[in-house]
Design an enzyme around this catalytic site. Structure first.
Site, PDB file in Angstrom:
ATOM      1  N   ASP A 257       0.810  -1.228   0.000  1.00  0.00           N
ATOM      2  CA  ASP A 257       0.000   0.000   0.000  1.00  0.00           C
ATOM      3  C   ASP A 257       0.841   1.275   0.000  1.00  0.00           C
ATOM      4  O   ASP A 257       0.637   2.163   0.856  1.00  0.00           O
ATOM      5  CB  ASP A 257      -0.908   0.044   1.245  1.00  0.00           C
TER       6      ASP A 257
ATOM      7  N   GLU B 207     -11.362   0.569  -3.710  1.00  0.00           N
ATOM      8  CA  GLU B 207     -10.512   1.050  -2.606  1.00  0.00           C
ATOM      9  C   GLU B 207      -9.242   1.688  -3.182  1.00  0.00           C
ATOM     10  O   GLU B 207      -9.094   1.790  -4.403  1.00  0.00           O
ATOM     11  CB  GLU B 207     -10.143  -0.092  -1.646  1.00  0.00           C
TER      12      GLU B 207
HETATM   13  O1  FUB Z   1      -3.598  -3.283   3.448  1.00  0.00           O
HETATM   14  C1  FUB Z   1      -4.940  -3.511   3.757  1.00  0.00           C
HETATM   15  C2  FUB Z   1      -5.814  -3.124   2.612  1.00  0.00           C
HETATM   16  O2  FUB Z   1      -5.505  -3.901   1.460  1.00  0.00           O
HETATM   17  C3  FUB Z   1      -5.667  -1.704   2.122  1.00  0.00           C
HETATM   18  O3  FUB Z   1      -6.209  -0.757   2.969  1.00  0.00           O
HETATM   19  C4  FUB Z   1      -6.330  -1.848   0.811  1.00  0.00           C
HETATM   20  O4  FUB Z   1      -6.156  -0.766  -0.054  1.00  0.00           O
HETATM   21  C5  FUB Z   1      -5.712  -3.120   0.290  1.00  0.00           C
HETATM   22  O5  FUB Z   1      -4.480  -2.899  -0.327  1.00  0.00           O
END
Ligand code: FUB
Length: 329
Positions: A15, A224
């Site tokens: 991330d 996301e």
């Molecule tokens: O790292 C946990 C979660 O996985 C992140 O918040 C999302 O964007 C995905 O990459």
């Protein structure tokens, strides 16, 4: 740089949020670890407990990557429950503000702020999360005119489906396939960088006919991992499509949007999640991202990568091929 390069081969980092502060490149990743928690759609297996900061002084291709160690630990955050997910950092008036999503003691994701005097931390957490904050994946955009905007949100384990008009719903609600998709959110930050200055607004992504993307358009709609950058005066909002494993982008004329869908930045990588940051450093553009090749495909043990990003003359981004894999779901 024609092929992607792993940046932190000795640990699992994911991330990436990336910024240039004082002429140095700083990387703010999640710090993956093996907690032993079984994988589920809620993302419980992503049980991260701290953040490290990395910096690169020279060029991205050949520069040394320095690990500045642990800069924020979940045990030092007064309101902490569990799971430190994707963070970001912004710089204003000599202070550095880290924004991080974390479940509170009732297992609800909130977004917190921690403050440092230097880009490499350490970051000291505020006693409470940002008022009115919810969900995950904060990405903060400095618009260069004194205004900072936070993009945030994530579906499924990120809990965004539990909110409408910034109010918590009694029950999570997913739209029908032909209804507008659940949007990411954008909000201007207060002058002290510690609160929202207004109610968060939806980030609307339109198709080429000017219609909002629908929930059933799973290869294009937001899931996301919001990110914002500007190229040739245009705002590029980029994000992950989650269960279809693509990084996509949409362009607009201002930080609030609406944005028009343009295409795919990165095809699926090994691992369920895909996540990124786009940044210019020393005259070149880079796509920072992650995959699970070094861990042998373990979804929750991801490794940081970087590859140069190319724009075509019309401002579109040349699609980068991820290391392909058939996703089981
Ligand atoms: O790292 C946990 C979660 O996985 C992140 O918040 C999302 O964007 C995905 O990459």
């Amino acid at each position: 740089m024609k092929t992607a390069k792993y940046l932190v081969p000795d640990d699992y980092m994911a991330d990436p949020a990336v910024h240039v502060f004082d002429g140095k490149l700083y990387i703010y990743p999640s710090h993956d670890r093996d907690s032993g928690i079984p994988e589920n759609d809620n993302g419980d297996h992503f049980d991260m407990k701290d953040y490290h900061v990395f910096s690169i002084t020279d060029d991205v291709e050949n520069g040394v990557v320095t690990d500045h160690g642990i800069v924020l630990d979940v045990k030092d955050i007064p309101w902490a429950g569990r799971q430190l997910w994707d963070c970001d950092v912004a710089h204003k008036n000599g202070k550095y503000y880290m924004y991080f999503p974390l479940k509170d003691k009732t297992d609800i994701f909130r977004i917190g702020v921690a403050v440092a005097d230097r880009p490499e931390g350490p970051f000291i957490p505020q006693p409470d999360p940002i008022r009115g904050s919810y969900s995950i994946d904060p990405a903060v955009w400095d618009d260069g005119d004194g205004n900072f905007y936070m993009y945030f949100g994530g579906l499924w384990g990120g809990q965004l489906q539990r909110y409408r008009d910034n109010k918590a719903l009694e029950n999570a609600a997913f739209p029908a396939d032909d209804e507008p998709a659940i949007p990411s959110r954008v909000v201007k930050l207060s002058p002290d960088m510690l609160q929202f200055a207004e109610e968060p607004r939806p980030v609307v992504i339109l198709d080429k006919n000017g219609k909002p993307l629908t929930a059933g358009d799973t290869e294009k709609r937001f899931f996301e991992a919001s990110w914002m950058h500007k190229y040739n005066g245009k705002y590029y909002f980029s994000y992950s499509t989650g269960d279809t494993h693509l990084l996509c982008y949409a362009t607009g004329d201002n930080p609030y949007g609406p944005f028009t869908y343009q295409g795919v930045i990165l095809t699926p990588v090994v691992g369920w999640t895909t996540h990124h940051a786009i940044v210019e450093f020393r005259g070149k553009w880079y796509l920072f991202h992650h995959d699970c090749v070094p861990s042998g495909g373990v979804t929750w043990l991801r490794s940081l990568k970087v590859i140069e990003l190319e724009y075509l003359a019309d401002g579109t981004i040349k699609t980068v091929e991820g290391v392909k894999k058939q996703h089981p779901n």
